[in-house]
Design an enzyme around this catalytic site. Structure first.
Site: not given
Ligand code: AMP
Length: 538
Positions: A260, A262, A265, A337, A392, A396-397, A410
């Protein structure tokens, strides 16, 4: 026509998986999706003996859906949680919570049996553990203080008097004048290595600089800003002629939820006809939660911005799908991830996080950490060259792909999963204060130099296998700490050269900080000096 689908042999591991129902006839096609939500009673997977970190911690892992309610009993008496004894959840997934009963400076009265009871509407589980924090004191008779204690007290009193005289005599004009507040946080774990102090320049803001929307926390005023991710230092990223690639809805087939973020999902999906030589590829799909007017505007601006960011260490943005709700952004799929989870699952606490059956986890080596750090720095050199201020940067990003490929992934500010990493100011603005330099906290000043500070914190995260910076402190304490000039301690596994780099990122004055290119080339040469054996992680 009403039909149903029966599913058997499901387990809690299937939680969050997506069921797609697709119907097709000669006039068209429709589909609907459903997320599996499997309910099950609590199980306490682990309840371990107390460990000493900065505080004492009784670690536990609990599974259950819905989330179990936790109660602790000490010697069969319900424990009332307070500031100095409380449950802390460090890692939380849909089915599982990892945490600690944290005890700050426990004494012998806290020794004894601790029972954890976890309950939800489907059942309960409990486990007990014995804790021995400190041996009970030897009770001596009144008036029978041993001689050395009396001598000690007299000695301390005498030293105090002598110091007092010296201060009164020389204190006022002396170069060695005493500052109002100590620069060192007492740290009962490792008193030999105090936190480092970076010189405190005179940076007090005038009230006009602060603007009207500020909240006061401790001694510090924090400005409140709306959606700060879109107030870039330079407008050059938002070019008027940006062409955002549009992807057809029927070319995207959702597979399962990844997390999940910003906007909403994030799903793993298959995308057809995206790249020339492959029929379909795996992609990560981000959905927009609530498509309000301003939400949509933010979405389009983010898409334009992402279209213009292209680099080997920035996650590839393929385009958008806006045919129907939800609005979708399509990114390259990064198999392992986010970097924070990845670090935690390849660190010393990984045994706790592994669910017993899956994966033999390998601890990251120093050279692998350097390899990760070097790639993020490369991404940041690129962003700086584009006059893009991230604001940021945090593990985590960042995302991890195959062969330890790491990319910055991110550019949003507020996140649900990691909400404890952010500090809410003035209602809805969330600030990642633990990653922010004093000038960003105090005067909302975000620059390439403030990104360098955050990169220093990212290095610290990498070398602590994903610990939360200042995890032992509350948000208010962190703000006090950073604005007073304290910096994070050297992680145990961190080479001196890397800690020196961190200190170079954490100079109080932005212009004194290392330049991002310098940081990158230093990390590159350190990484070269200790080659990475990528095959360890397969
Ligand atoms: P975010 O919207 O970037 O905060 O994504 C939330 C979660 O989704 C992240 O913590 C990752 O675990 C997963 N995620 C986001 N983007 C990707 C991606 N390009 N490839 C694999 N997992 C992703």
């Amino acid at each position: 026509m009403e039909n149903s689908l029966s599913l058997t042999g499901l387990s809690p591991d299937d939680n969050g998986k997506v069921i797609v129902c697709s119907a097709e006839n000669m006039v068209g096609q429709d589909e609907a999706t459903l997320l599996l939500n499997i309910l099950f009673p609590p199980t306490i997977q682990h309840l371990l003996s107390p460990e000493r970190d900065h505080h004492w911690c009784i670690p536990f892992t609990v599974t259950g859906n819905p989330k179990p309610v936790l109660h602790w009993y000490h010697e069969n008496k319900l424990l009332e949680e307070q500031d100095y004894i409380r449950t802390m959840i460090h890692e939380s997934t849909e089915n599982e919570d990892h945490g600690c009963l944290q005890l700050v400076n426990p004494t012998h009265i806290h020794n004894g049996e601790y029972r954890l009871v976890a309950k939800n509407e489907f059942g309960r589980d409990e486990k007990t553990v014995l804790a021995q924090f400190i041996d009970p004191p030897n009770i001596s008779h009144p008036g029978s203080f041993p001689v050395y204690v009396v001598v000690g007290i007299a000695g301390v009193a005498l030293t105090g008097c002598v110091l007092m005289v010296i201060i009164l005599k020389y204190g006022r004009n002396s170069k060695f004048g005493i500052k109002g507040s100590s620069s060192v946080i007492s740290n009962d774990d490792d008193s030999a290595s105090p936190l480092h102090h970076v010189s405190n320049g005179n940076n007090t803001p005038s009230s006009s600089e602060m603007g009207p929307d500020a909240v006061i926390i401790g001694m510090t005023k924090i400005p409140v800003i709306e959606n700060p991710q879109y107030f870039r230092n330079s407008g050059s990223m938002l070019k008027s002629d940006t062409f955002v690639h549009h992807i057809k809805r029927h070319n995207i087939v959702l597979k399962r939820e990844l997390g999940e973020g910003a906007f909403g999902k994030v799903f793993l999906a298959e995308c057809y006809n995206l790249v020339p030589d492959q029929e379909k590829i795996h992609v990560a799909v981000k959905t927009l939660k609530e498509a309000t007017e301003s939400g949509r505007a933010d979405f389009y601006r983010e898409a334009e911005l992402l279209t213009n960011l292209q680099h080997e260490h920035i996650v590839t943005f393929y385009g958008v799908c806006v045919e129907s709700d939800p609005l979708i952004m399509v990114f390259e799929y990064m198999k392992h991830g986010d970097l924070n989870k990845f670090l935690r699952s390849h660190g010393p606490d990984a045994v706790l996080m592994a669910d017993g059956q899956h994966s033999i986890l390998v601890e990251l080596t120093q050279s692998q950490m350097l390899h990760i750090a070097q790639q993020i720095a490369a991404g940041m050199v690129y962003l700086a060259s584009q006059h893009f201020v991230h604001r940021d940067l945090a593990t985590r990003n960042c995302l991890v792909g195959e062969n330890l490929l790491v990319k910055i992934g991110d550019f949003g500010m507020s996140r649900d999963v990691y909400s404890t990493d952010y500090y809410r100011v003035g209602g809805h603005t969330m600030l990642p204060i633990r990653w922010m330099p004093p000038e960003s906290i105090m005067y909302r000043r975000f620059t390439t130099e403030s990104d360098v500070w955050s990169l220093g914190v990212v290095l610290w995260e990498i070398f602590t296998y994903g610990k939360q910076p200042w995890y032992q402190l509350s948000n208010n304490e962190v703000i006090e700490c950073i604005t007073q000039g304290r910096v994070l301690q050297r992680p145990r596994t961190c080479p001196k050269e890397v800690y020196d780099l961190m200190l170079g990122c954490w100079q109080r004055e932005p212009y004194m900080r290392l330049n991002i290119k310098e940081i990158h080339s230093m990390l590159q040469s350190l990484a070269k000096a200790s080659p990475v054996y990528l095959d360890i992680l397969g």
